[in-house]
Design a protein around this motif. Structure first.
Motif, mmCIF file in Angstrom:
data_model
loop_
_atom_site.group_PDB
_atom_site.id
_atom_site.type_symbol
_atom_site.label_atom_id
_atom_site.label_comp_id
_atom_site.label_asym_id
_atom_site.label_seq_id
_atom_site.Cartn_x
_atom_site.Cartn_y
_atom_site.Cartn_z
ATOM 1 N N TYR A 191 0.709 -1.145 -0.006
ATOM 2 C CA TYR A 191 -0.070 0.108 0.091
ATOM 3 C C TYR A 191 0.711 1.100 -0.046
ATOM 4 O O TYR A 191 1.770 1.493 0.906
ATOM 5 C CB TYR A 191 -0.940 0.093 1.192
ATOM 6 C CG TYR A 191 -1.727 1.230 1.428
ATOM 7 C CD1 TYR A 191 -2.628 1.755 0.909
ATOM 8 C CD2 TYR A 191 -1.071 1.926 2.763
ATOM 9 C CE1 TYR A 191 -3.327 3.044 1.130
ATOM 10 C CE2 TYR A 191 -1.856 3.059 3.154
ATOM 11 C CZ TYR A 191 -2.776 3.453 2.160
ATOM 12 O OH TYR A 191 -3.673 4.666 2.852
ATOM 13 N N VAL A 192 0.713 2.007 -0.865
ATOM 14 C CA VAL A 192 1.698 3.332 -1.156
ATOM 15 C C VAL A 192 0.958 4.482 -1.226
ATOM 16 O O VAL A 192 -0.116 4.706 -1.855
ATOM 17 C CB VAL A 192 2.356 2.992 -2.502
ATOM 18 C CG1 VAL A 192 3.350 4.089 -3.006
ATOM 19 C CG2 VAL A 192 3.391 1.744 -2.443
ATOM 20 N N VAL A 193 1.496 5.721 -0.561
ATOM 21 C CA VAL A 193 0.902 6.842 -0.365
ATOM 22 C C VAL A 193 1.659 7.791 -0.913
ATOM 23 O O VAL A 193 2.786 7.968 -0.555
ATOM 24 C CB VAL A 193 0.337 7.221 0.862
ATOM 25 C CG1 VAL A 193 -0.217 8.726 1.104
ATOM 26 C CG2 VAL A 193 -0.582 6.214 1.665
ATOM 27 N N THR A 194 1.037 8.607 -1.931
ATOM 28 C CA THR A 194 2.006 9.776 -2.585
ATOM 29 C C THR A 194 1.349 11.117 -2.401
ATOM 30 O O THR A 194 0.256 11.075 -2.040
ATOM 31 C CB THR A 194 2.473 9.319 -4.209
ATOM 32 O OG1 THR A 194 1.243 8.949 -4.615
ATOM 33 C CG2 THR A 194 3.280 8.086 -4.257
ATOM 34 N N ASN A 195 2.195 11.900 -2.772
ATOM 35 C CA ASN A 195 1.650 13.365 -2.792
ATOM 36 C C ASN A 195 0.536 13.755 -4.020
ATOM 37 O O ASN A 195 0.940 13.404 -5.154
ATOM 38 C CB ASN A 195 2.865 14.383 -2.653
ATOM 39 C CG ASN A 195 3.453 14.371 -1.380
ATOM 40 O OD1 ASN A 195 2.862 14.609 -0.449
ATOM 41 N ND2 ASN A 195 4.735 13.986 -1.319
ATOM 42 N N ALA A 196 -0.167 14.476 -3.479
ATOM 43 C CA ALA A 196 -1.349 14.976 -4.229
ATOM 44 C C ALA A 196 -0.764 16.141 -5.251
ATOM 45 O O ALA A 196 -1.315 15.859 -6.527
ATOM 46 C CB ALA A 196 -2.206 15.949 -3.521
ATOM 47 N N GLY A 197 0.206 16.946 -4.909
ATOM 48 C CA GLY A 197 0.533 17.867 -5.985
ATOM 49 C C GLY A 197 1.530 17.063 -7.073
ATOM 50 O O GLY A 197 1.854 17.906 -8.151
ATOM 51 N N ARG A 198 1.748 15.771 -6.878
ATOM 52 C CA ARG A 198 2.606 15.201 -7.660
ATOM 53 C C ARG A 198 1.925 13.983 -8.470
ATOM 54 O O ARG A 198 2.440 13.250 -9.002
ATOM 55 C CB ARG A 198 3.911 14.572 -7.184
ATOM 56 C CG ARG A 198 4.817 15.545 -6.486
ATOM 57 C CD ARG A 198 5.411 16.328 -7.488
ATOM 58 N NE ARG A 198 6.435 15.700 -8.278
ATOM 59 C CZ ARG A 198 7.110 16.124 -9.204
ATOM 60 N NH1 ARG A 198 6.587 17.282 -9.769
ATOM 61 N NH2 ARG A 198 8.087 15.645 -10.019
ATOM 62 N N GLY A 251 10.725 18.838 11.401
ATOM 63 C CA GLY A 251 11.776 18.877 10.472
ATOM 64 C C GLY A 251 11.351 17.904 9.371
ATOM 65 O O GLY A 251 12.467 17.296 8.527
ATOM 66 N N MET A 252 10.129 17.901 8.978
ATOM 67 C CA MET A 252 9.802 17.263 7.724
ATOM 68 C C MET A 252 9.708 18.046 6.694
ATOM 69 O O MET A 252 9.009 19.055 6.550
ATOM 70 C CB MET A 252 8.220 16.547 8.010
ATOM 71 C CG MET A 252 8.526 15.292 9.151
ATOM 72 S SD MET A 252 6.716 14.571 9.482
ATOM 73 C CE MET A 252 7.397 13.670 10.976
ATOM 74 N N CYS A 253 9.748 17.343 5.377
ATOM 75 C CA CYS A 253 9.973 18.104 4.043
ATOM 76 C C CYS A 253 8.417 18.210 3.491
ATOM 77 O O CYS A 253 7.710 17.302 3.546
ATOM 78 C CB CYS A 253 10.828 17.267 3.090
ATOM 79 S SG CYS A 253 12.564 17.252 3.773
ATOM 80 N N LEU A 254 8.296 19.301 2.851
ATOM 81 C CA LEU A 254 6.995 19.552 1.908
ATOM 82 C C LEU A 254 7.823 19.312 0.652
ATOM 83 O O LEU A 254 8.460 20.292 0.049
ATOM 84 C CB LEU A 254 6.513 20.704 2.197
ATOM 85 C CG LEU A 254 5.271 21.000 1.381
ATOM 86 C CD1 LEU A 254 4.267 20.060 1.366
ATOM 87 C CD2 LEU A 254 4.760 22.481 1.668
ATOM 88 N N TYR A 255 7.016 18.467 -0.300
ATOM 89 C CA TYR A 255 7.580 18.163 -1.654
ATOM 90 C C TYR A 255 7.036 19.468 -2.190
ATOM 91 O O TYR A 255 6.111 20.077 -2.387
ATOM 92 C CB TYR A 255 7.049 17.017 -2.218
ATOM 93 C CG TYR A 255 7.880 16.761 -3.586
ATOM 94 C CD1 TYR A 255 8.604 16.083 -3.746
ATOM 95 C CD2 TYR A 255 7.480 17.467 -4.706
ATOM 96 C CE1 TYR A 255 9.519 15.685 -4.830
ATOM 97 C CE2 TYR A 255 8.282 17.362 -5.949
ATOM 98 C CZ TYR A 255 9.059 16.541 -5.961
ATOM 99 O OH TYR A 255 10.048 16.402 -7.218
ATOM 100 N N GLY A 256 8.172 19.993 -3.355
ATOM 101 C CA GLY A 256 7.758 20.988 -4.109
ATOM 102 C C GLY A 256 8.372 22.088 -3.348
ATOM 103 O O GLY A 256 8.783 23.255 -4.264
ATOM 104 N N GLN A 257 8.640 22.550 -1.914
ATOM 105 C CA GLN A 257 9.651 23.537 -1.345
ATOM 106 C C GLN A 257 10.840 22.882 -1.016
ATOM 107 O O GLN A 257 11.733 23.395 -1.353
ATOM 108 C CB GLN A 257 8.734 23.773 -0.096
ATOM 109 C CG GLN A 257 7.490 24.798 -0.425
ATOM 110 C CD GLN A 257 6.995 25.570 0.730
ATOM 111 O OE1 GLN A 257 5.714 25.715 0.449
ATOM 112 N NE2 GLN A 257 7.568 25.704 1.899
#
Length: 384
Positions: free
Chosen positions: A118-125, A250-256
């Motif tokens: 089961y894999v969860v990926t980002n909405a923006g991607r 300290g968690m990353c936000l994809y796109g930033q």
């Protein structure tokens, strides 16, 4: 008042639920998402999650199932994670890499069995990821291993809900709704849990640094479950608090903080790369990743504490009393928990040691900043 841009935004299954609860809806990653609710400000909301419990709609994320006899090998080609050794019903943070070793997306991969993930990926991607999966799946299934041992199928769980219950009182609240002993569910583990007549996939973890749960819900049940999970002391929590909580953790936000021109070595995510994988290098993008391991990355993701005013995304970082630019801020906020300005940034390799002083250009004024280890606020995951 309907606007054309509003019409093209996707909605999670909880859109009407948010509106009924007084949410201020804003565009985020192609979705209309709640920023905050009623007259509760983002800072008050943030403190409530740190001190009690909050509920987030994360149903904009893309949820997928990957199945088939060669699925472990397939996902080990797509990512640098050691999935063979991952125990069933365990999760790991991972990254999808392009041919150069740049990060296409960060993702949570959960193993249910050798042949089911089961894999969860980002909405923006969403579009980039789904096209990548489709392309790589076709390539894999046409290959020798899939032909002899079996192919891999990908199913997107369209319209499914995903709720994050986060905070030090999350476990106590959820335990009141289930006979399942949640003490058995430690950080990074998941299980199918009976919650008031619903049987739901519950993973322990989240994006706040607090103890918590991410709960995946079939489309027809999402609203009912959200109502069940939002009674006091639970507060509905929007994107405003989500951003400040994740940055303190300290968690990353994809796109930033992550993009396709950044390797996991630069991003400080080398821990997601299995030792055995580092040596075998049999994953997409391995060459670029191994080069950065060997030679050291040109830049590194770091934490900063900034004096005076908060540094925002794009603020330039300079060597002290010099006009030499050595980096750039990717995320920054006034930290509600610490009462200090914190930021995430990339600086040239060599400038990344904790305690190093630098200068940050905040609205055309140089501010003193100090490299600070992340997480800025200690995480409180439940490890049993």
């Amino acid at each position: 008042m309907a606007s054309t841009s509003g019409d093209s935004l996707r909605k999670t299954p909880l859109y009407d639920f948010h509106v009924a609860n007084g949410a201020k809806m804003v565009p985020f990653a192609g979705y209309s998402m709640p920023l905050a609710y009623g007259n509760v400000g983002a800072v008050a909301s943030h403190h409530h999650v740190r001190n009690s419990v909050g509920l987030f709609d994360v149903g904009h994320m893309v949820q997928s199932n990957f199945r088939g006899p060669t699925v472990t090998a397939f996902l080990e080609w797509l990512t640098p994670s050691s999935l063979k050794s991952l125990a069933p019903y365990s999760s790991t943070l991972s990254v999808l890499l392009n041919e150069r070793g740049g990060i296409i997306d960060d993702t949570i991969i959960t193993k249910h069995a050798e042949d089911a993930y089961y894999v969860v990926t980002n909405a923006g991607r969403r579009d980039r990821d789904l096209a990548w999966f489709k392309d790589k799946l076709a390539e894999w299934n046409a290959g020798e291993k899939a032909k002899t041992e079996g192919t891999v199928e990908h199913e997107v769980l369209e319209g499914w809900g995903l709720l994050a219950l986060q905070g030090p009182e999350a476990a106590q609240y959820l335990q009141g709704l289930t006979s399942f002993d949640l003490r058995e569910l430690t950080f990074g583990k998941c299980a199918f849990v009976p919650i008031e007549g619903f049987n739901l996939h519950v993973a322990r973890g989240g994006y706040t640094g607090e103890d918590g749960f991410e709960i995946s819900i079939p489309p027809s049940q999402t609203v009912d479950v959200a109502q069940l999970l939002s009674k006091p002391p639970v507060q509905l929590t929007g994107l405003g608090a989500r951003d400040s909580l994740r940055l303190e953790a300290g968690m990353c936000l994809y796109g930033q903080d992550l993009d396709e021109d950044t390797t996991p070595v630069e991003a400080g995510l080398t821990w997601v790369i299995g030792k055995d994988r580092r040596e075998s290098g049999d994953f997409i993008g391995a060459e670029g990743v191994r080069k950065h391991f060997k030679e050291g990355p040109p830049r590194r993701r770091v934490g900063l504490t900034v004096e005076g005013a908060p540094a925002r995304q794009g603020a330039k970082i300079f060597a002290p009393s010099s006009d030499e630019q050595i980096g750039v801020v990717t995320s920054g906020i006034p930290s509600p928990t610490l009462g200090k300005n914190i930021a995430m940034a990339y600086v040239q390799n060599g400038w990344h040691k904790k305690g190093t002083e630098v200068a940050v250009d905040v609205r055309n004024k140089l501010r003193k900043a100090v490299l600070t280890p992340m997480p800025f606020v200690p995480t409180r995951y439940y490890r049993g």
